[in-house]
Design a protein around this motif. Sequence first.
Motif, mmCIF file in Angstrom:
data_model
loop_
_atom_site.group_PDB
_atom_site.id
_atom_site.type_symbol
_atom_site.label_atom_id
_atom_site.label_comp_id
_atom_site.label_asym_id
_atom_site.label_seq_id
_atom_site.Cartn_x
_atom_site.Cartn_y
_atom_site.Cartn_z
ATOM 1 N N ARG A 69 0.823 -1.212 0.000
ATOM 2 C CA ARG A 69 0.000 0.000 0.000
ATOM 3 C C ARG A 69 0.860 1.266 0.000
ATOM 4 O O ARG A 69 0.648 2.189 0.782
ATOM 5 C CB ARG A 69 -0.966 -0.006 1.179
ATOM 6 N N LEU A 70 1.821 1.293 -0.894
ATOM 7 C CA LEU A 70 2.697 2.451 -1.032
ATOM 8 C C LEU A 70 2.268 3.305 -2.234
ATOM 9 O O LEU A 70 1.911 2.764 -3.279
ATOM 10 C CB LEU A 70 4.146 2.007 -1.238
ATOM 11 N N ASN A 71 2.329 4.606 -2.064
ATOM 12 C CA ASN A 71 2.070 5.544 -3.151
ATOM 13 C C ASN A 71 3.386 6.214 -3.543
ATOM 14 O O ASN A 71 3.970 6.975 -2.766
ATOM 15 C CB ASN A 71 1.057 6.601 -2.721
ATOM 16 N N PHE A 72 3.865 5.925 -4.726
ATOM 17 C CA PHE A 72 5.148 6.429 -5.213
ATOM 18 C C PHE A 72 4.930 7.686 -6.047
ATOM 19 O O PHE A 72 4.155 7.663 -7.008
ATOM 20 C CB PHE A 72 5.831 5.387 -6.110
ATOM 21 N N HIS A 73 5.615 8.777 -5.692
ATOM 22 C CA HIS A 73 5.610 9.887 -6.638
ATOM 23 C C HIS A 73 6.695 9.621 -7.682
ATOM 24 O O HIS A 73 7.669 8.915 -7.427
ATOM 25 C CB HIS A 73 5.788 11.236 -5.952
ATOM 26 N N VAL A 74 6.510 10.146 -8.872
ATOM 27 C CA VAL A 74 7.361 9.828 -10.024
ATOM 28 C C VAL A 74 8.069 11.093 -10.480
ATOM 29 O O VAL A 74 7.436 12.135 -10.680
ATOM 30 C CB VAL A 74 6.524 9.240 -11.180
ATOM 31 N N ILE A 75 9.378 10.990 -10.645
ATOM 32 C CA ILE A 75 10.191 12.148 -11.032
ATOM 33 C C ILE A 75 11.385 11.673 -11.839
ATOM 34 O O ILE A 75 11.785 10.500 -11.736
ATOM 35 C CB ILE A 75 10.627 12.933 -9.773
ATOM 36 N N ASP A 76 11.941 12.538 -12.639
ATOM 37 C CA ASP A 76 13.072 12.206 -13.496
ATOM 38 C C ASP A 76 14.363 12.230 -12.684
ATOM 39 O O ASP A 76 14.796 13.300 -12.238
ATOM 40 C CB ASP A 76 13.152 13.214 -14.645
ATOM 41 N N TYR A 77 14.963 11.052 -12.489
ATOM 42 C CA TYR A 77 16.223 10.960 -11.765
ATOM 43 C C TYR A 77 17.407 10.732 -12.699
ATOM 44 O O TYR A 77 18.462 10.240 -12.273
ATOM 45 C CB TYR A 77 16.161 9.823 -10.735
ATOM 46 N N ASN A 78 17.263 11.101 -13.964
ATOM 47 C CA ASN A 78 18.361 10.937 -14.909
ATOM 48 C C ASN A 78 19.609 11.666 -14.439
ATOM 49 O O ASN A 78 20.733 11.184 -14.634
ATOM 50 C CB ASN A 78 17.950 11.448 -16.292
ATOM 51 N N ILE A 79 19.428 12.829 -13.794
ATOM 52 C CA ILE A 79 20.586 13.588 -13.334
ATOM 53 C C ILE A 79 21.352 12.812 -12.262
ATOM 54 O O ILE A 79 22.578 12.840 -12.213
ATOM 55 C CB ILE A 79 20.157 14.982 -12.816
ATOM 56 N N LEU A 80 20.626 12.086 -11.388
ATOM 57 C CA LEU A 80 21.302 11.276 -10.379
ATOM 58 C C LEU A 80 22.075 10.138 -11.022
ATOM 59 O O LEU A 80 23.217 9.866 -10.655
ATOM 60 C CB LEU A 80 20.287 10.705 -9.386
ATOM 61 N N SER A 81 21.454 9.476 -11.976
ATOM 62 C CA SER A 81 22.124 8.361 -12.648
ATOM 63 C C SER A 81 23.376 8.830 -13.368
ATOM 64 O O SER A 81 24.409 8.145 -13.359
ATOM 65 C CB SER A 81 21.165 7.686 -13.640
ATOM 66 N N SER A 82 23.320 9.991 -14.002
ATOM 67 C CA SER A 82 24.486 10.477 -14.743
ATOM 68 C C SER A 82 25.591 10.939 -13.816
ATOM 69 O O SER A 82 26.773 10.805 -14.137
ATOM 70 C CB SER A 82 24.074 11.615 -15.683
ATOM 71 N N VAL A 83 25.251 11.449 -12.642
ATOM 72 C CA VAL A 83 26.272 11.874 -11.689
ATOM 73 C C VAL A 83 26.966 10.681 -11.052
ATOM 74 O O VAL A 83 28.195 10.656 -10.911
ATOM 75 C CB VAL A 83 25.656 12.783 -10.605
ATOM 76 N N TYR A 84 26.205 9.666 -10.663
ATOM 77 C CA TYR A 84 26.800 8.519 -9.979
ATOM 78 C C TYR A 84 27.333 7.464 -10.931
ATOM 79 O O TYR A 84 28.098 6.584 -10.526
ATOM 80 C CB TYR A 84 25.776 7.880 -9.028
ATOM 81 N N GLY A 85 26.921 7.514 -12.198
ATOM 82 C CA GLY A 85 27.390 6.523 -13.155
ATOM 83 C C GLY A 85 26.691 5.192 -13.031
ATOM 84 O O GLY A 85 27.114 4.207 -13.645
ATOM 85 N N GLU A 86 25.614 5.129 -12.257
ATOM 86 C CA GLU A 86 24.791 3.936 -12.114
ATOM 87 C C GLU A 86 23.329 4.356 -12.076
ATOM 88 O O GLU A 86 22.988 5.441 -11.598
ATOM 89 C CB GLU A 86 25.134 3.152 -10.840
ATOM 90 N N LYS A 87 22.470 3.467 -12.560
ATOM 91 C CA LYS A 87 21.042 3.783 -12.630
ATOM 92 C C LYS A 87 20.456 3.959 -11.240
ATOM 93 O O LYS A 87 20.650 3.125 -10.351
ATOM 94 C CB LYS A 87 20.298 2.646 -13.336
ATOM 95 N N VAL A 88 19.741 5.051 -11.051
ATOM 96 C CA VAL A 88 18.965 5.284 -9.832
ATOM 97 C C VAL A 88 17.499 5.145 -10.207
ATOM 98 O O VAL A 88 16.974 5.921 -11.010
ATOM 99 C CB VAL A 88 19.256 6.673 -9.235
ATOM 100 N N ASP A 89 16.822 4.136 -9.643
ATOM 101 C CA ASP A 89 15.430 3.844 -9.983
ATOM 102 C C ASP A 89 14.433 4.492 -9.037
ATOM 103 O O ASP A 89 13.238 4.522 -9.341
ATOM 104 C CB ASP A 89 15.196 2.329 -9.984
ATOM 105 N N GLY A 90 14.911 4.986 -7.903
ATOM 106 C CA GLY A 90 13.981 5.608 -6.971
ATOM 107 C C GLY A 90 14.661 5.986 -5.679
ATOM 108 O O GLY A 90 15.863 5.760 -5.481
ATOM 109 N N ILE A 91 13.874 6.576 -4.778
ATOM 110 C CA ILE A 91 14.354 6.999 -3.463
ATOM 111 C C ILE A 91 13.363 6.509 -2.412
ATOM 112 O O ILE A 91 12.152 6.679 -2.555
ATOM 113 C CB ILE A 91 14.523 8.525 -3.396
ATOM 114 N N ILE A 92 13.891 5.891 -1.367
ATOM 115 C CA ILE A 92 13.079 5.388 -0.256
ATOM 116 C C ILE A 92 13.249 6.328 0.930
ATOM 117 O O ILE A 92 14.363 6.529 1.417
ATOM 118 C CB ILE A 92 13.504 3.960 0.144
#
Length: 395
Positions: free
Chosen positions: A115-138
């Motif tokens: 019963r979780l409600n996920f908000h959706v946002i573009d994390y492409n900037i995080l993936s490009s900074v860390y060099g690994e895919k970021v799929d979400g934030i908990i």
Amino acid sequence: MRTFFCIILSLFAFTTASAQEILPQREARFITKFPFKQFSGGVMVLQARFGDVPDTLNFILDTGSGGISLDSSTCAEFNIATRQSDTTITGIGGIKKVPFVYNETLSLPGLTLRRLNFHVIDYNILSSVYGEKVDGIIGYSFFSRYIIKINFDSSMIEVYSPGKFDYPKDGTLLHPAFTNLPIQWLEVMDKKRQGFNFYFDTGAGLCLLMSEKFARDSGILLKKRRPVITQAEGVGGKLQMRLTLIREIKIGPYKFKQVPVYLYKDDYNVTSYPFTGGLLGNDLLRRFNLTINYPNREIHLSPNSHFNENFDYAYTGLGIYYVNGKIMVEDVIAGSPAAKGHFKVGDEILAVNRNFSLSMAVYKAMLQKPYESVKVLIRRDGALQELTINTVSIR
């Protein structure tokens, strides 16, 4: 600080939790444990499964997030249906209206959150900074349900049910204020000593961030400070901050000397000044093993093997990002060591000190020592060149 690489700050919350009545408690019960890994600045990343998606996804564990979220490209890749909403979130880059994925599950090893409600946002900037895919934030949606022990020595997380909990005998117990984010009283000292509220933010890969308004109104900084300009990223995109040092930070009984601090022109009042002055990030918090107990409104700190590690004082002014399988220069701060080394936006990084791994983490480590001459092999307009960047130290 990862000044050559930029700083990522996590989301801030959009609602306020209601007060809780304190009732007699059962003993907390151990539920599960699982590993995590670290990105730059101690940012914690764990793997989990979303709904019926077969692949394991990467989530940042973040006390600075007021909910739980998914990356928009992850939703597109796995055909996860989203619904528009009027909800907005605020981060260091601005305010955004976000869609949601409602009433879904997240499965961690030995634990399923429903019963979780996920908000959706573009994390492409995080993936490009860390060099690994970021799929979400908990964030709050997880922390509010459990007691979470984080061990930076073993890189393990333990999860317990809410209840009476026996903390480690060593260390100290904090009693932060809670909205849906923990807010801790710190003492900071440079020109003078000042006590103030700061967000407790494990999703920020830095030591300390101060609102420019707080720094100005408090007069906290020594006049001799000469902040440098560096790049940061967050919700809403890129922005520049100033970076300098502060003589001392005290959290509970623990003192840290000569700590890097980012000065943030907070146009959207993300830091809620004058209620809080900024945030305490995970490049400092990773020096403790943490027990984060939202249900009881407590956080326990226990110094670990990283407690006395040196801070990162290097500065380059070079912003590099992982884009379409390549490491690219996308920011060069005017007057910085990167500019003096003749780097240009659009240069492709092929090697650092003859290391061809194309690992953002490895290259970051090579550029985080001050007063080093670092050789960087680039490709520019189809031709190879070797440039030298002479790192300096922040002051």
